[in-house]
Design a protein around this motif. Structure first.
Motif, PDB file in Angstrom:
ATOM      1  N   ILE A  66       0.834  -1.205   0.000  1.00 23.87           N
ATOM      2  CA  ILE A  66       0.000   0.000   0.000  1.00 23.87           C
ATOM      3  C   ILE A  66       0.870   1.256   0.000  1.00 23.87           C
ATOM      4  O   ILE A  66       0.637   2.194  -0.771  1.00 23.87           O
ATOM      5  CB  ILE A  66      -0.945  -0.002   1.212  1.00 23.87           C
ATOM      6  CG1 ILE A  66      -1.988  -1.109   1.052  1.00 23.87           C
ATOM      7  CG2 ILE A  66      -1.618   1.361   1.386  1.00 23.87           C
ATOM      8  CD1 ILE A  66      -2.880  -1.310   2.255  1.00 23.87           C
ATOM      9  N   GLN A 117      -4.677   9.495   2.553  1.00 24.12           N
ATOM     10  CA  GLN A 117      -5.201   8.405   1.745  1.00 24.12           C
ATOM     11  C   GLN A 117      -4.622   7.065   2.187  1.00 24.12           C
ATOM     12  O   GLN A 117      -5.358   6.096   2.420  1.00 24.12           O
ATOM     13  CB  GLN A 117      -4.852   8.678   0.280  1.00 24.12           C
ATOM     14  CG  GLN A 117      -5.504   7.775  -0.729  1.00 24.12           C
ATOM     15  CD  GLN A 117      -5.106   8.192  -2.140  1.00 24.12           C
ATOM     16  OE1 GLN A 117      -3.968   7.982  -2.564  1.00 24.12           O
ATOM     17  NE2 GLN A 117      -6.036   8.794  -2.857  1.00 24.12           N
ATOM     18  N   LYS A 118      -3.313   7.006   2.329  1.00 24.40           N
ATOM     19  CA  LYS A 118      -2.664   5.750   2.681  1.00 24.40           C
ATOM     20  C   LYS A 118      -2.981   5.340   4.125  1.00 24.40           C
ATOM     21  O   LYS A 118      -3.094   4.140   4.411  1.00 24.40           O
ATOM     22  CB  LYS A 118      -1.157   5.839   2.445  1.00 24.40           C
ATOM     23  CG  LYS A 118      -0.806   5.897   0.961  1.00 24.40           C
ATOM     24  CD  LYS A 118       0.684   5.959   0.701  1.00 24.40           C
ATOM     25  CE  LYS A 118       0.965   6.026  -0.794  1.00 24.40           C
ATOM     26  NZ  LYS A 118       2.420   6.109  -1.096  1.00 24.40           N
ATOM     27  N   SER A 120      -5.784   5.822   5.591  1.00 18.83           N
ATOM     28  CA  SER A 120      -7.121   5.229   5.495  1.00 18.83           C
ATOM     29  C   SER A 120      -7.063   3.833   4.884  1.00 18.83           C
ATOM     30  O   SER A 120      -7.711   2.897   5.367  1.00 18.83           O
ATOM     31  CB  SER A 120      -8.017   6.136   4.645  1.00 18.83           C
ATOM     32  OG  SER A 120      -9.287   5.556   4.449  1.00 18.83           O
ATOM     33  N   TYR A 121      -6.272   3.682   3.841  1.00 20.01           N
ATOM     34  CA  TYR A 121      -6.151   2.378   3.175  1.00 20.01           C
ATOM     35  C   TYR A 121      -5.551   1.330   4.107  1.00 20.01           C
ATOM     36  O   TYR A 121      -5.959   0.157   4.099  1.00 20.01           O
ATOM     37  CB  TYR A 121      -5.285   2.497   1.921  1.00 20.01           C
ATOM     38  CG  TYR A 121      -5.869   3.336   0.810  1.00 20.01           C
ATOM     39  CD1 TYR A 121      -7.184   3.796   0.858  1.00 20.01           C
ATOM     40  CD2 TYR A 121      -5.087   3.687  -0.292  1.00 20.01           C
ATOM     41  CE1 TYR A 121      -7.706   4.571  -0.162  1.00 20.01           C
ATOM     42  CE2 TYR A 121      -5.613   4.456  -1.322  1.00 20.01           C
ATOM     43  CZ  TYR A 121      -6.923   4.900  -1.251  1.00 20.01           C
ATOM     44  OH  TYR A 121      -7.430   5.658  -2.271  1.00 20.01           O
ATOM     45  N   ASN A 124      -8.123   0.179   6.445  1.00 23.19           N
ATOM     46  CA  ASN A 124      -9.054  -0.704   5.738  1.00 23.19           C
ATOM     47  C   ASN A 124      -8.502  -2.118   5.599  1.00 23.19           C
ATOM     48  O   ASN A 124      -9.205  -3.109   5.851  1.00 23.19           O
ATOM     49  CB  ASN A 124      -9.355  -0.148   4.346  1.00 23.19           C
ATOM     50  CG  ASN A 124     -10.127   1.148   4.378  1.00 23.19           C
ATOM     51  OD1 ASN A 124     -10.712   1.506   5.399  1.00 23.19           O
ATOM     52  ND2 ASN A 124     -10.127   1.869   3.270  1.00 23.19           N
ATOM     53  N   LYS A 146     -11.383  -0.882  -0.054  1.00 20.23           N
ATOM     54  CA  LYS A 146     -11.094   0.444  -0.598  1.00 20.23           C
ATOM     55  C   LYS A 146      -9.606   0.747  -0.458  1.00 20.23           C
ATOM     56  O   LYS A 146      -9.039   0.648   0.628  1.00 20.23           O
ATOM     57  CB  LYS A 146     -11.911   1.513   0.124  1.00 20.23           C
ATOM     58  CG  LYS A 146     -11.753   2.894  -0.510  1.00 20.23           C
ATOM     59  CD  LYS A 146     -12.643   3.932   0.146  1.00 20.23           C
ATOM     60  CE  LYS A 146     -12.468   5.288  -0.518  1.00 20.23           C
ATOM     61  NZ  LYS A 146     -13.319   6.335   0.107  1.00 20.23           N
ATOM     62  N   GLY A 147      -8.984   1.102  -1.579  1.00 21.40           N
ATOM     63  CA  GLY A 147      -7.555   1.386  -1.587  1.00 21.40           C
ATOM     64  C   GLY A 147      -6.728   0.279  -2.203  1.00 21.40           C
ATOM     65  O   GLY A 147      -5.536   0.439  -2.442  1.00 21.40           O
ATOM     66  N   ILE A 148      -7.371  -0.874  -2.481  1.00 21.64           N
ATOM     67  CA  ILE A 148      -6.663  -2.009  -3.073  1.00 21.64           C
ATOM     68  C   ILE A 148      -7.108  -2.159  -4.529  1.00 21.64           C
ATOM     69  O   ILE A 148      -8.233  -2.575  -4.814  1.00 21.64           O
ATOM     70  CB  ILE A 148      -6.945  -3.317  -2.308  1.00 21.64           C
ATOM     71  CG1 ILE A 148      -6.654  -3.140  -0.825  1.00 21.64           C
ATOM     72  CG2 ILE A 148      -6.123  -4.462  -2.901  1.00 21.64           C
ATOM     73  CD1 ILE A 148      -5.230  -2.773  -0.502  1.00 21.64           C
ATOM     74  N   THR A 152      -1.901  -3.559  -6.457  1.00 18.92           N
ATOM     75  CA  THR A 152      -1.687  -3.804  -5.027  1.00 18.92           C
ATOM     76  C   THR A 152      -2.175  -5.191  -4.634  1.00 18.92           C
ATOM     77  O   THR A 152      -1.519  -5.899  -3.856  1.00 18.92           O
ATOM     78  CB  THR A 152      -2.408  -2.729  -4.194  1.00 18.92           C
ATOM     79  OG1 THR A 152      -1.948  -1.437  -4.600  1.00 18.92           O
ATOM     80  CG2 THR A 152      -2.135  -2.916  -2.714  1.00 18.92           C
TER      81      THR A 152
END
Length: 238
Positions: A66, A117-118, A120-121, A124, A146-148, A152
């Motif tokens: 991530i 952002q990261k 939060s990811y 998650n 969310k974020g993947i 990734t």
């Protein structure tokens, strides 16, 4: 075996001959040396595919996958080092720290960029692994976090879980569009399926191929016009 199938395998052999085994993914607590020394120096483990050897190392890969989004590896390594001084690499510990010490957590990973952002990811993905336990997740389930995204997810499956998933990045597209095997505008899944249909190898060779592509591209595909001085792979151009 058709010509394309054969060439994709021959290109792997050529790159391996040129750069040798890369020993990806690098780990903070491993003293191994990067054979090419072009990015990070420590943490590599050429020919040893037993890594990750424990849950801490596995989650280190997941965090790194991530953190490496839209940044360079030395920045990721620094972020991981910062986190490692504060908390152990377990989803429960990371989630608790990231939630209860938000400012300190964000400061630790700030060097990797896109900090909000990261952060939060990472929360998650920590929640996802707490819920899924020790089971290897499906690609579909990872993509639901969310974020993947595709890259990734494949990075996590290939390097953390030793699953046979080909990881595609910008370097992959640059090299193989220059050589004529794909179109530079092909989407992620088209390129991924192309490699998985044409490359013969287990997860360890998938790991090596991705690492070798990165190593080669850093030397010959970092600046436009890409590949014009690529004497190593020019024989495979179609």
């Amino acid at each position: 075996m058709n010509e394309t199938d054969n060439n994709i395998n021959l290109i792997y052999a050529k790159l391996l001959s040129e750069y040798s085994y890369q020993g990806w993914w690098p780990f903070l607590d491993h003293e191994g040396i990067n054979p090419t020394k072009t990015v990070a120096i420590n943490g590599y483990h050429p020919k040893d595919y037993n890594f990750p050897k424990n849950g801490y190392q596995k989650f280190e890969v997941i965090l790194g996958s991530i953190l490496t989004q839209n940044t360079v590896w030395p920045s990721v390594e620094q972020a991981l080092t910062n986190l490692n001084k504060l908390i152990e690499f377990k989803p429960e510990s990371i989630l608790k720290f990231a939630t209860g010490n938000q400012n300190e957590f964000k400061e630790a990973i700030r060097c990797a960029g896109f900090v909000n952002q990261k952060a939060s990811y990472i929360k998650n993905i920590s929640e996802f692994y707490i819920d899924s336990g020790d089971e290897i997740p499906s690609r579909k389930d990872l993509l639901s976090v969310k974020g993947i995204g595709n890259e990734t997810a494949d990075s996590i499956l290939l390097f953390a879980h030793k699953q046979k998933q080909f990881k595609v990045d910008a370097y992959t597209k640059r090299i193989f569009s220059y050589l004529g095997y794909i179109n530079e505008k092909d989407n992620y899944m088209v390129v991924k399926n192309f490699f998985e249909n044409n490359f013969n190898g287990d997860f360890s060779k998938y790991q090596e191929y991705h690492a070798l592509i990165v190593e080669h591209a850093k030397r010959h595909y970092s600046k436009k016009p890409y590949g014009v001085n690529d004497k190593i792979l020019n024989e495979f151009k179609i």
